[in-house]
Design an enzyme around this catalytic site. Structure first.
Site, PDB file in Angstrom:
ATOM      1  N   ASP A  66       0.808  -1.088   0.049  1.00  0.00           N
ATOM      2  CA  ASP A  66       0.138   0.153   0.141  1.00  0.00           C
ATOM      3  C   ASP A  66       0.971   1.291   0.058  1.00  0.00           C
ATOM      4  OD1 ASP A  66      -2.088   1.624   0.277  1.00  0.00           O
ATOM      5  OD2 ASP A  66      -2.551   0.887   2.329  1.00  0.00           O
ATOM      6  N   ASP A 117     -10.357   4.783  -0.196  1.00  0.00           N
ATOM      7  CA  ASP A 117     -10.885   3.869   0.767  1.00  0.00           C
ATOM      8  C   ASP A 117     -12.468   3.747   0.493  1.00  0.00           C
ATOM      9  OD1 ASP A 117      -8.366   3.712   1.295  1.00  0.00           O
ATOM     10  OD2 ASP A 117      -8.628   3.889   3.422  1.00  0.00           O
TER      11      ASP A 117
HETATM   12  C1  GAL Z   1      -4.888   2.594   3.368  1.00  0.00           C
HETATM   13  C2  GAL Z   1      -5.764   1.471   2.677  1.00  0.00           C
HETATM   14  C3  GAL Z   1      -6.653   0.662   3.697  1.00  0.00           C
HETATM   15  C4  GAL Z   1      -5.848   0.201   4.811  1.00  0.00           C
HETATM   16  C5  GAL Z   1      -5.095   1.303   5.362  1.00  0.00           C
HETATM   17  C6  GAL Z   1      -4.086   0.837   6.593  1.00  0.00           C
HETATM   18  O1  GAL Z   1      -4.204   3.160   2.681  1.00  0.00           O
HETATM   19  O2  GAL Z   1      -6.381   2.182   1.415  1.00  0.00           O
HETATM   20  O3  GAL Z   1      -7.357  -0.262   2.899  1.00  0.00           O
HETATM   21  O4  GAL Z   1      -4.931  -0.777   4.304  1.00  0.00           O
HETATM   22  O5  GAL Z   1      -4.096   2.206   4.482  1.00  0.00           O
HETATM   23  O6  GAL Z   1      -3.494   1.809   7.178  1.00  0.00           O
END
Ligand code: GAL
Length: 419
Positions: free
Chosen positions: A159, A232
């Protein structure tokens, strides 16, 4: 004579290189297709637990994956999202696991999940830190990949947060840099020799404030098995539709080995989550969850559930385990469904399936009931065709030229199989 020979020789060297490159690409494509021949199915900790994860709750979720029939319905991966690590590495460069949450480390959790016949996934970031400011993989990619392999990881969610070090720096990352960061981890995973599904969320192509996730296509499909197409998801009807919209134009990229990912499922998520960005705090209701699930199946999205599997109601279980609708998502032809008609709020979506079949979603985005028709010629079909309702599990008969879903309630998608 000599120069002709040289020319001929360089032609054959060139041709040989081309053969190697093509063969390499074919092998790469084959590996990718073997790891994710159909959209991945599983569960991820983020939507319901955020960082409140630990050995006990992850193991009990895995138990519930089996006891609720989710495993039988095709769900395979249990993925631990952000929050399993500290923000430090040891003197040998290995990430220090949060031992308050995982007192025995990660491997025993993976072993337990494998003992149930399931697969195990984990989370990291190409930046210095993850989105929760814990330790990311920057500069230690091969060490991390080797640790994942030693622990028995089958799936990595990578990510793009805090790259290289802060969110601010990330805004100025070039697309080439971003691509290199994702390719690097792909190569490190490959070097371990363990097949690891590679799920990426690239927000680095948001250059100058413009959201350019789409610019990562098509390179990202040669790098990863799935790629986030939206910000998200939230347990909210409008937000779910926004995520769905993010995949609409991307159908040509999807297929065995690579899937567009409009984010994880919110079906049955009972947690009170933080909402931001002006999103209304109204959670989805049962029929909206069913529509959310239907549309993820139609667009061949990964089916990564995000609810607490230990306390699902029978209604939620029956949505998440509807094998007829899941079969649409998992169909071996691997085509992403497309919106074939947009009449304002009533919409017709169609997914071509193997065996000369089509799955069609008659989606009513409005809040009042409507009739929605699909014409056979829109699908390239003619004559009398059989129609089956995949939520009612009922054959509706044979229809000439078209089918009309009557009085489809607001926020409902009728899903039919046509052949
Ligand atoms: C975001 C992501 C989420 C989750 C989160 C964790 O960037 O889109 O799905 O993984 O980070 O911190």
């Amino acid at each position: 004579m000599e120069s002709r020979f040289k020319l001929k020789n360089s032609f054959s060297t060139g041709a040989l290189c081309l053969v190697f490159v093509l063969a390499g690409n074919i092998i790469l494509a084959q590996n990718k297709a073997e790891i994710a021949p159909a959209p991945p199915m599983g569960w991820n900790s983020w939507n319901c637990f955020r960082t409140n994860i630990n050995e006990e709750n992850i193991k009990s979720i895995a138990d519930a994956m089996v006891s609720t029939g989710m495993k039988d319905a095709g769900y395979q991966y249990i993925v631990i999202d952000d929050g399993w690590m500290t923000n430090n590495r040891d003197k040998n460069g290995h990430i220090i696991v949060d031992t308050i949450k995982f007192p025995h480390g990660i491997k025993p959790v993976a072993d337990y999940i494998h003992s149930l016949g399931l697969k195990f996934g984990i989370y990291s970031s190409p930046g210095c830190f993850t989105c929760q400011k814990l330790m990311g993989s920057l500069g230690h990619e091969q060490t991390d990949a080797n640790d994942y392999s030693a622990w028995g990881v089958d799936y990595l969610k990578y990510d793009h947060c805090n790259y290289p070090k802060t969110a601010e720096e990330m805004k100025n990352t070039s697309e080439a840099d971003c691509r290199a960061a994702f390719e690097l981890m792909r190569d490190c995973l490959k070097k371990t020799g363990r097949p690891i599904l590679y799920s990426v969320h690239d927000v680095c192509t948001r250059v100058n404030g413009e959201n350019t996730r789409e610019h990562a296509l098509p390179w990202v499909r040669s790098v990863a098995n799935m790629h986030r197409t939206s910000d998200d998801i939230k347990d909210n009807w409008d937000r779910m539709l926004y995520c769905l919209e993010s995949t609409v134009d991307l159908w040509e990229y999807a297929g065995p080995g690579y899937w567009n990912d409009p984010d994880m499922l919110e079906v049955g998520n009972t947690t009170k989550e933080r909402l931001w960005g002006g999103i209304s705090p109204v959670k989805m209701v049962l029929h909206e969850y069913q529509t959310h699930f239907s549309m993820w199946c139609i667009v061949a999205a990964p089916l990564i559930s995000g609810n607490d599997l230990r306390s699902m109601t029978p209604e939620i279980t029956s949505i998440l385990t509807n094998k007829e609708v899941i079969a649409v998502n998992q169909d071996p032809l691997g085509k992403q469904g497309r919106r074939i008609r947009d009449d304002g709020e009533p919409e017709v979506w169609a997914k071509e399936l193997s065996g000369k079949k089509y799955a069609v979603a008659l989606l009513n985005r409005s809040s009042s009931p409507v009739d929605i028709t699909v014409n056979w010629k829109e699908l390239g079909f003619k004559g009398k065709l059989k129609v089956r309702d995949l939520w009612l599990h009922k054959d509706l008969g044979k229809f000439s030229n078209s089918f009309t879903g009557k009085n489809i309630p607001g926020h409902v998608a009728m899903v039919i199989l046509i052949n």
